[in-house]
Design an enzyme around this catalytic site. Structure first.
Site, short mmCIF file in Angstrom:
data_model
loop_
_atom_site.label_atom_id
_atom_site.label_comp_id
_atom_site.label_asym_id
_atom_site.label_seq_id
_atom_site.Cartn_x
_atom_site.Cartn_y
_atom_site.Cartn_z
N ASP A 91 -21.04 -71.02 47.27
CA ASP A 91 -20.70 -69.65 46.90
C ASP A 91 -21.82 -69.15 45.98
OD1 ASP A 91 -19.73 -67.34 45.67
OD2 ASP A 91 -17.65 -68.00 45.77
N ARG A 103 -14.42 -55.10 65.82
CA ARG A 103 -13.84 -56.39 65.40
C ARG A 103 -14.69 -57.57 65.84
NH1 ARG A 103 -10.43 -59.91 67.62
NH2 ARG A 103 -9.67 -58.46 69.19
N LYS A 154 -19.37 -57.92 44.73
CA LYS A 154 -20.03 -58.06 43.42
C LYS A 154 -21.46 -57.53 43.49
CE LYS A 154 -16.20 -60.45 42.82
NZ LYS A 154 -14.95 -59.75 42.93
N TYR A 191 -13.90 -70.47 41.65
CA TYR A 191 -13.22 -69.17 41.55
C TYR A 191 -11.73 -69.37 41.87
CZ TYR A 191 -11.44 -64.75 43.24
OH TYR A 191 -10.64 -63.67 43.48
C1 PLP Z 1 -17.41 -66.37 42.74
C2 PLP Z 1 -16.47 -65.58 43.60
N1 PLP Z 1 -16.35 -65.91 44.89
C3 PLP Z 1 -15.50 -65.25 45.71
C4 PLP Z 1 -14.73 -64.21 45.25
C5 PLP Z 1 -13.77 -63.52 46.19
O1 PLP Z 1 -14.30 -62.28 46.58
P1 PLP Z 1 -13.41 -61.05 47.11
O2 PLP Z 1 -12.56 -60.61 45.97
O3 PLP Z 1 -14.43 -60.06 47.56
O4 PLP Z 1 -12.58 -61.56 48.23
C6 PLP Z 1 -14.83 -63.81 43.91
C7 PLP Z 1 -14.02 -62.71 43.40
O5 PLP Z 1 -13.94 -62.46 42.21
C8 PLP Z 1 -15.72 -64.53 43.06
O6 PLP Z 1 -15.86 -64.21 41.77
#
Ligand code: PLP
Length: 388
Positions: free
Chosen positions: A176, A50, A201, A104
């Protein structure tokens, strides 16, 4: 060997590896221990999962840092763990953050549900660019946060200009970088403080793992780590192994994603029945020139608006065979979904429409199959739904 001086394929394959010196294995072993016999006070000693400091966690974290050109990296339990801990590493009650409006959906949800409860203010900026973002800065603002290319409309934000504005106003800049991956875009080289990923992803790339990651300066990554440790957002050892394995082919996969998506976008742009194609690799995309300047490749993500009633769009989706209808993205298999009922389902209809997420908008994550097969599948499904 100074891995950071080597090419991105070499870094994808080799950076961060914690080779198994005891038996001579050429991969990082999965360290299963949840307790380590380190004496108290020994700096950098392995101690406890952790605390994010076991060797299986270090491998993908160091690989990401090498790919992003960062001093430090950190892997976490999900993209949302990375986003929430990053924001809360800097923001506290009374502070304010400026963000672009088309984010997102999960990030948007986090702002609405959590930041407000914590007494942290935020402003969502439509048509974000360095000037409009700066106009929203107040004396309480501590962070500027963007997502580029954005999900699902692939809007492109000027990273260099935004980072310069943030530095001038004394703000921490976060981006992001999920859609681009560090192969296609390195925000830290353009002045950003923190690059954030849903590792679920492209980093992992095989649609079989939920994880997140950040890269930046050691002090900022340590601050994110402190939040993540307190909130228990650690990535477990088996998933770290999968993530490191996936990342070894990141550069290879991204080259194929870029190539395939360009071919699919060009096909869609010339196809009757498609009202708009949102892909930064198309010269018609409003962010094309900027993307060309700040990205090394345009990526595997796109969205397109079908020129038909919602029922026909549904029929199109039902007729896809090779392309799978599913949420998520960035894997080697092509996936499609309607953002209106998936990533952006929790937004009000007016809010969705205001940022361009219509009922007939299809988001497509172009995989690593043969481009001709993907195109044939899409074309056939459009014919079957009589979209022309
Ligand atoms: C651009 C983007 N950022 C963050 C996330 C969140 O990621 P997670 O689902 O791994 O928590 C996503 C999920 O689809 C995303 O498309």
């Amino acid at each position: 060997m100074d891995i950071t001086s080597l090419g991105e394929n070499t870094r994808s394959v080799r950076a961060g590896e914690q080779l198994d010196r005891t038996v001579g294995g050429v991969t990082t072993p999965i360290h299963t221990a949840a307790a380590y016999m380190a004496a108290e006070g020994v700096d950098g000693a392995y101690r406890y999962p952790r605390y994010c400091n076991i060797p299986t966690q270090a491998a993908p974290a160091e690989k990401l840092a090498a790919l992003e050109g960062a001093a430090a990296g950190l892997v976490l339990a999900s993209g949302m763990a990375a986003i929430s801990s990053s924001l809360l590493a800097v923001l506290t009650t009374g502070d304010h953050v400026v963000l672009q409006a088309d984010l997102y959906g999960g990030t948007h949800r986090f702002l609405m549900a959590e930041l407000a409860r914590l007494g942290i203010g935020f402003t969502l900026v439509p048509d974000a660019d360095p000037t409009t973002l700066e106009a929203a800065v107040t004396e309480r603002t501590r962070v500027v946060y963007v997502e580029t290319p954005s999900n699902p409309l692939l809007r492109i934000i000027d990273l260099e200009g935004t980072a310069a504005m943030a530095a001038r106003r004394g703000l921490v800049s976060m981006v992001d970088n999920t859609f681009a991956s560090p192969i296609n875009q390195r925000p830290l080289e353009l002045g950003f403080d923190l690059s954030i990923h849903s590792g679920t992803k492209y980093l992992n790339g095989h649609s079989d793992l939920n994880c997140g990651a950040v890269a930046g300066s050691k002090s900022l990554v340590d601050a994110v780590k402190e939040r993540a440790v307190n909130f228990g957002q650690t990535l477990n050892t088996y998933d770290c192994y999968l993530l490191e394995r996936g990342m070894k082919t990141l550069a290879l996969r991204m080259a194929r994603h870029n190539e395939n998506a360009q071919a699919v976008a060009e096909f869609l742009a010339g196809r009757k029945g498609v009202a708009a194609v949102h892909y930064p690799g198309l010269p018609s995309h409003p962010g094309h020139a900027l993307a060309k300047r700040q990205m090394r490749g345009f990526g595997g993500m796109m969205s397109f608006d079908l020129d038909c009633p919602p029922e026909a769009a549904r029929c199109f989706m039902d007729n896809l065979e090779l392309v799978l209808e599913a949420v998520s993205l960035g894997g080697i298999e092509s996936l499609a979904c309607f953002p209106a009922v998936t990533s952006h389902a929790k937004m009000s209809r007016e809010g969705r429409l205001a940022i361009g997420v219509t009922d007939t908008l299809v988001r497509l994550s172009v995989g690593c199959e043969d481009a001709e097969d993907i195109i044939r599948d899409i074309s056939r499904a459009m014919d079957a739904a009589t979209i022309a």
